[in-house]
Design an enzyme around this catalytic site. Sequence first.
Site, PDB file in Angstrom:
ATOM      1  CG  MET A   1      -1.786   1.145   1.425  1.00 53.56           C
ATOM      2  SD  MET A   1      -2.807   0.902   2.919  1.00 53.56           S
ATOM      3  CE  MET A   1      -4.041   2.161   2.645  1.00 53.56           C
ATOM      4  N   PRO A   2       0.771   2.104  -1.024  1.00 56.58           N
ATOM      5  CG  PRO A   2       0.548   2.961  -3.186  1.00 56.58           C
ATOM      6  CD  PRO A   2      -0.066   1.987  -2.225  1.00 56.58           C
TER       7      PRO A   2
ATOM      8  CG  LEU B   1       1.336  11.033  -0.162  1.00 56.39           C
ATOM      9  CD1 LEU B   1       1.172  11.717   1.188  1.00 56.39           C
ATOM     10  CD2 LEU B   1       2.200  11.902  -1.063  1.00 56.39           C
ATOM     11  N   GLY B   2      -1.366   8.822  -0.179  1.00 56.90           N
ATOM     12  CA  GLY B   2      -2.489   8.704  -1.105  1.00 56.90           C
ATOM     13  C   GLY B   2      -3.240  10.017  -1.161  1.00 56.90           C
ATOM     14  CG  LEU B   3      -6.116  12.871  -3.866  1.00 53.15           C
ATOM     15  CD1 LEU B   3      -5.456  14.131  -3.299  1.00 53.15           C
ATOM     16  CD2 LEU B   3      -6.381  13.052  -5.357  1.00 53.15           C
ATOM     17  N   GLY B   4      -6.708  11.852  -0.490  1.00 50.60           N
ATOM     18  CA  GLY B   4      -8.034  11.827   0.133  1.00 50.60           C
ATOM     19  C   GLY B   4      -9.024  12.519  -0.792  1.00 50.60           C
TER      20      GLY B   4
ATOM     21  CG  ASP C   1      -9.290   7.000   1.538  1.00 52.02           C
ATOM     22  OD1 ASP C   1      -9.056   5.909   2.078  1.00 52.02           O
ATOM     23  OD2 ASP C   1     -10.244   7.748   1.877  1.00 52.02           O
TER      24      ASP C   1
ATOM     25  CE1 TYR D   1     -15.560   9.883   3.075  1.00 50.35           C
ATOM     26  CE2 TYR D   1     -13.731   9.547   1.579  1.00 50.35           C
ATOM     27  CZ  TYR D   1     -14.241   9.549   2.854  1.00 50.35           C
ATOM     28  OH  TYR D   1     -13.421   9.223   3.895  1.00 50.35           O
TER      29      TYR D   1
ATOM     30  CE  LYS E   1     -12.288   5.505   4.062  1.00 52.69           C
ATOM     31  NZ  LYS E   1     -12.339   6.599   3.084  1.00 52.69           N
TER      32      LYS E   1
ATOM     33  CG  HIS F   1     -16.982   5.244   6.310  1.00 50.90           C
ATOM     34  ND1 HIS F   1     -17.361   5.824   5.120  1.00 50.90           N
ATOM     35  CD2 HIS F   1     -16.217   6.168   6.928  1.00 50.90           C
ATOM     36  CE1 HIS F   1     -16.835   7.028   5.029  1.00 50.90           C
ATOM     37  NE2 HIS F   1     -16.148   7.268   6.119  1.00 50.90           N
TER      38      HIS F   1
END
Length: 311
Positions: free
Chosen positions: A16-17, A19-22, A48, A53, A82, A115
Site C-alpha cells: 500500500m503506497p 501517501l495517497g489522495l483523500g 482513498d 463521499y 468504504k 467506515h
Amino acid sequence: MADKVPSTRLNSGYDMPMLGLGTYNSFKPNEMGDAVKAAVQMGYRHFDTAWRYTTEPEIGAAVKELIQEGKIKREELFIVTKLWVQFHEPDQVEPACQKSLEALGMDYIDLYLIHFPVACEDLEITKPTSTDYVDTWRAMEKLVDKGLVRSIGVSNFNQQQLERILKLDGIKYKPANNQVEISPYLHQENLVQYSFKNGISTTGYSPFGAPGQNYERNDAPKILEDPTIVEMGRKYKKSSAQVILRWGIQRGLVLIPKSTNPSRLAQNMDIFDFTLSEDDMKAMQALDRGYRSNVHFFTMWKDHPFYPFEK
Ligand code: A2P
C-alpha cells in the site's frame, strides 16, 4: 516519480503506497476527477474514497480515461473505498460492495474498509442500530474469498474494537488497516503502536485538521499555522503541510491529505527529499493534545456502545 512513494506491506501480502489522495469533501462537478488525473501524472497511485463521499463515480471515470490513454494500468493503482453505516447487516455487505465496484467501474477494490463501527438505519446517521461490527466483519471476509476485494480493514475503530475483531472465533482475515484521524494535535500513539504490534497498518486522515471544513469554526485550532511547525518548515525550506506529512511518514503511517488544487497536490507529494531530525520528531511529539477535528459530526452516537471516540 511514483517510485518515490514508499509502500507498506499489508498483512494480506499486498503493498500500500504510504501517501495517497483523500477525496472527501469535493462536491463540484469534475473537481475530483480532474484532481485524480493531475495526481496520477504527479506520481500518486493511492486514492482513498468511500461510498458516502459520492466521489466514486468521478474517480472511476478519471481512472478509466487514464487507462484508455495508456497513462496507467489498473494494477499500478491502489483504490480504497468504504462500506457505509447503512449496510452493516451481513446480507447487505456484498450488495454494497458491488455498488461501489459499479460506481468505480472496477472489478476489484484494493482495500475495503468498514467506515465506522456504528451501524445506522439512515444516510444522515441519526438512527444508530445494534448491528454488531463483528458480524459485519465476517461478511467482509467473504468479499476477499470472492475476489471482489484484495484486502479488508476498518476505519474509526478504537483499540478495544480492533481487539474484539482480532479475538473473533475462527477469524479468517485480520484487518489489514485501520483508518483514523491523525494530525500533529492527535497522534493516537497507543492505537498506532497496538496496531503495529498486531500487524495492522494505520492510515491517518485529516493530517492538517481538515482546514476546508473546520478552520472557519472559531474553536478550531489552525494546525497549519502552529508556530513550531511553521518554524520547522522555515528550517527545512518546506511548508507546514510538508513538515506534517513527513512527520507522519517517519512514524510509519499511511497518509491521505485531500487536495484538488494542482500546486498543493504537487507540494504534498514533494516530501521524500528531506528527513526530520530526531529532535524535531520529539518537538512534534510535544504538540499532541488529543484534539479531534471531526468529532462534532458524531455527537449523536455518544451513548452508543460502539461509539469509538473519547466521551
Ligand atoms: P485544497 O483542496 O484547496 O488544496 P485534510 O486532509 O486535513 O482534511 O485537509 C484537506 C484540506 O487541506 C483541503 O481543504 C485542502 O484544500 C487543504 N490542503 C491540502 N493540501 C494543502 C497544503 N499543502 N497546504 C495548505 N492546505 C492544503
